[in-house]
Design a protein around this motif. Structure first.
Motif, PDB file in Angstrom:
ATOM      1  N   THR A  33      13.186   1.135  -6.645  1.00  0.00           N
ATOM      2  CA  THR A  33      14.446   1.669  -7.162  1.00  0.00           C
ATOM      3  C   THR A  33      14.198   2.933  -7.972  1.00  0.00           C
ATOM      4  OG1 THR A  33      15.391  -0.568  -7.266  1.00  0.00           O
ATOM      5  CG2 THR A  33      16.470   1.137  -8.572  1.00  0.00           C
ATOM      6  N   LEU A  34      13.169   2.899  -8.820  1.00  0.00           N
ATOM      7  CA  LEU A  34      12.825   4.075  -9.628  1.00  0.00           C
ATOM      8  C   LEU A  34      12.269   5.194  -8.754  1.00  0.00           C
ATOM      9  CD1 LEU A  34      11.192   2.285 -12.696  1.00  0.00           C
ATOM     10  CD2 LEU A  34      13.489   3.276 -12.535  1.00  0.00           C
ATOM     11  N   LEU A  35      11.516   4.823  -7.719  1.00  0.00           N
ATOM     12  CA  LEU A  35      10.994   5.835  -6.800  1.00  0.00           C
ATOM     13  C   LEU A  35      12.139   6.544  -6.093  1.00  0.00           C
ATOM     14  CD1 LEU A  35       8.749   7.231  -5.210  1.00  0.00           C
ATOM     15  CD2 LEU A  35       8.617   5.217  -3.738  1.00  0.00           C
ATOM     16  N   GLU A  36      13.149   5.802  -5.673  1.00  0.00           N
ATOM     17  CA  GLU A  36      14.322   6.407  -5.047  1.00  0.00           C
ATOM     18  C   GLU A  36      14.992   7.386  -6.010  1.00  0.00           C
ATOM     19  OE1 GLU A  36      18.313   4.956  -2.621  1.00  0.00           O
ATOM     20  OE2 GLU A  36      17.436   3.641  -4.142  1.00  0.00           O
ATOM     21  N   ARG A  37      15.099   7.016  -7.271  1.00  0.00           N
ATOM     22  CA  ARG A  37      15.691   7.909  -8.269  1.00  0.00           C
ATOM     23  C   ARG A  37      14.867   9.178  -8.434  1.00  0.00           C
ATOM     24  NH1 ARG A  37      14.627   6.326 -14.272  1.00  0.00           N
ATOM     25  NH2 ARG A  37      12.663   7.244 -13.540  1.00  0.00           N
ATOM     26  N   ASP A  38      13.538   9.024  -8.506  1.00  0.00           N
ATOM     27  CA  ASP A  38      12.675  10.189  -8.682  1.00  0.00           C
ATOM     28  C   ASP A  38      12.743  11.123  -7.479  1.00  0.00           C
ATOM     29  OD1 ASP A  38      11.883   9.284 -11.153  1.00  0.00           O
ATOM     30  OD2 ASP A  38      10.031   8.360 -10.439  1.00  0.00           O
ATOM     31  N   LEU A  39      12.898  10.568  -6.287  1.00  0.00           N
ATOM     32  CA  LEU A  39      12.989  11.403  -5.090  1.00  0.00           C
ATOM     33  C   LEU A  39      14.262  12.237  -5.075  1.00  0.00           C
ATOM     34  CD1 LEU A  39      11.696   8.824  -2.465  1.00  0.00           C
ATOM     35  CD2 LEU A  39      10.671  11.061  -2.905  1.00  0.00           C
ATOM     36  N   ARG A  40      15.299  11.753  -5.748  1.00  0.00           N
ATOM     37  CA  ARG A  40      16.572  12.473  -5.776  1.00  0.00           C
ATOM     38  C   ARG A  40      16.691  13.426  -6.960  1.00  0.00           C
ATOM     39  NH1 ARG A  40      20.759   7.449  -4.404  1.00  0.00           N
ATOM     40  NH2 ARG A  40      20.192   7.224  -2.201  1.00  0.00           N
ATOM     41  N   ALA A  41      15.710  13.409  -7.839  1.00  0.00           N
ATOM     42  CA  ALA A  41      15.798  14.196  -9.075  1.00  0.00           C
ATOM     43  C   ALA A  41      15.776  15.691  -8.785  1.00  0.00           C
ATOM     44  CB  ALA A  41      14.664  13.819 -10.016  1.00  0.00           C
ATOM     45  N   GLU A  42      16.479  16.442  -9.591  1.00  0.00           N
ATOM     46  CA  GLU A  42      16.446  17.901  -9.567  1.00  0.00           C
ATOM     47  C   GLU A  42      16.108  18.394 -10.964  1.00  0.00           C
ATOM     48  OE1 GLU A  42      16.593  19.848  -7.130  1.00  0.00           O
ATOM     49  OE2 GLU A  42      17.336  18.567  -5.518  1.00  0.00           O
ATOM     50  N   PRO A  43      15.058  19.209 -11.117  1.00  0.00           N
ATOM     51  CA  PRO A  43      14.150  19.671 -10.061  1.00  0.00           C
ATOM     52  C   PRO A  43      13.266  18.525  -9.548  1.00  0.00           C
ATOM     53  CG  PRO A  43      13.301  20.314 -12.184  1.00  0.00           C
ATOM     54  CD  PRO A  43      14.657  19.701 -12.441  1.00  0.00           C
TER      55      PRO A  43
END
Length: 293
Positions: free
Chosen positions: A137-147
């Motif tokens: 779940t956290l990995l999915e969030r990090d992949l969507r992060a900008e930058p």
């Protein structure tokens, strides 16, 4: 889950894809051309592979090599956490994962073993599975992060893999040695030119080893003979071409080193569990909107 299951459309140049999904609908059997790790959480459902249909249990970890296929049936509140690795990245920036015995067994040795058709199903401790789902779940969030956060993504990926590896039988991986240099060198040659008509004596001569000794080393470190590994490699490359191109099946076989169309179809079916035509159809059916992978 994603509406299309082809690496070039999903990953957009990134090495990792992740998501946690809650399924109440069937996911038709489909193929894809990247490595998928699916961690099963709460809920009910059945897993469909070339080995038949089997009830899913909380804590199961499903690893599918590129070219493998599967589906889900009778889903009711089923939690599936996916961590997907680009096949291209596994040959490049993520190649170092192969050097870690516990990950090599989970991501390479078990799912490429004879008769598995690229699918391995194991069970992790339920607490480890829940921890892995939380990290995905956290990995999915990090992949969507900008930058973008490439360092954090890589760290989170290693954490997920480490949790799942620790949740398996701890004794088996601990006994596995590091990859022998001769095996690593041979794998590099095969991956660089899978269409070359390799012979065992040629491979052994290139690293100054007796063919029988090289065969023993390969079985110990990879679980296959050198030519068995080459066949699996060709099947995975063929799966990518079938999924991503419109080349006739015969030309796909020739492109990966199987010039005889009949032999290609037979070997591909033995290794993947589908004929090239069936595989292409399933990889294209995956382009229809779905909730799962």
């Amino acid at each position: 889950m994603p509406a299309t299951l082809h690496e070039h459309a999903l990953f957009a140049g990134d090495p990792v894809l992740a998501g946690v999904h809650h399924l109440d609908l069937d996911i038709e059997p489909h193929a894809h051309d990247f490595l998928e790790i699916a961690v099963i959480g709460a809920g009910h459902g059945r897993h469909v592979t070339s080995q038949g249909e089997h009830p899913l249990r909380r804590g199961q970890v499903i690893v599918l090599r590129p070219g493998a296929w599967h589906g889900f049936r009778d889903c009711a509140g089923l939690t599936v956490a996916n961590c997907c690795l680009s096949a291209q990245a596994l040959r490049a920036e993520l190649a170092a994962l192969h050097d870690l015995p516990m990950l090599r067994r989970m991501l390479w040795t078990d799912p490429v073993a004879s008769g598995t058709h690229g699918v391995a199903v194991t069970t992790a401790d339920p607490a480890a599975a829940e921890e892995a789902i939380a990290e995905i779940t956290l990995l999915e969030r990090d992949l969507r992060a900008e930058p973008s956060r490439p360092g954090r993504v890589l760290g989170r990926l290693v954490t997920v893999l480490g949790i799942l590896a620790d949740g398996r039988d701890p004794g088996q991986e601990a006994l596995e040695p590091a990859v022998h240099p001769a095996v690593a060198a041979t794998i590099a040659r095969l991956e660089a030119a899978p269409a070359h008509p390799w012979r065992l004596d040629e491979l052994a001569r290139s690293i100054n080893l007796d063919p029988t000794h090289l065969g023993r080393l390969f079985r110990r470190h990879v679980g296959l003979t050198p030519l068995g590994f080459l066949a699996r490699l060709r099947a995975e490359r063929a799966a990518t071409l079938l999924a991503q191109s419109t080349l006739p099946a015969a030309r796909v076989g020739a492109a990966v080193g199987w010039d005889d169309p009949t032999y290609f179809a037979r070997r591909f079916r033995t290794l993947v569990g589908l004929t090239p035509t069936e595989y292409r159809r399933r990889s294209r059916s995956a382009a229809r909107p779905q909730q799962g992978s």
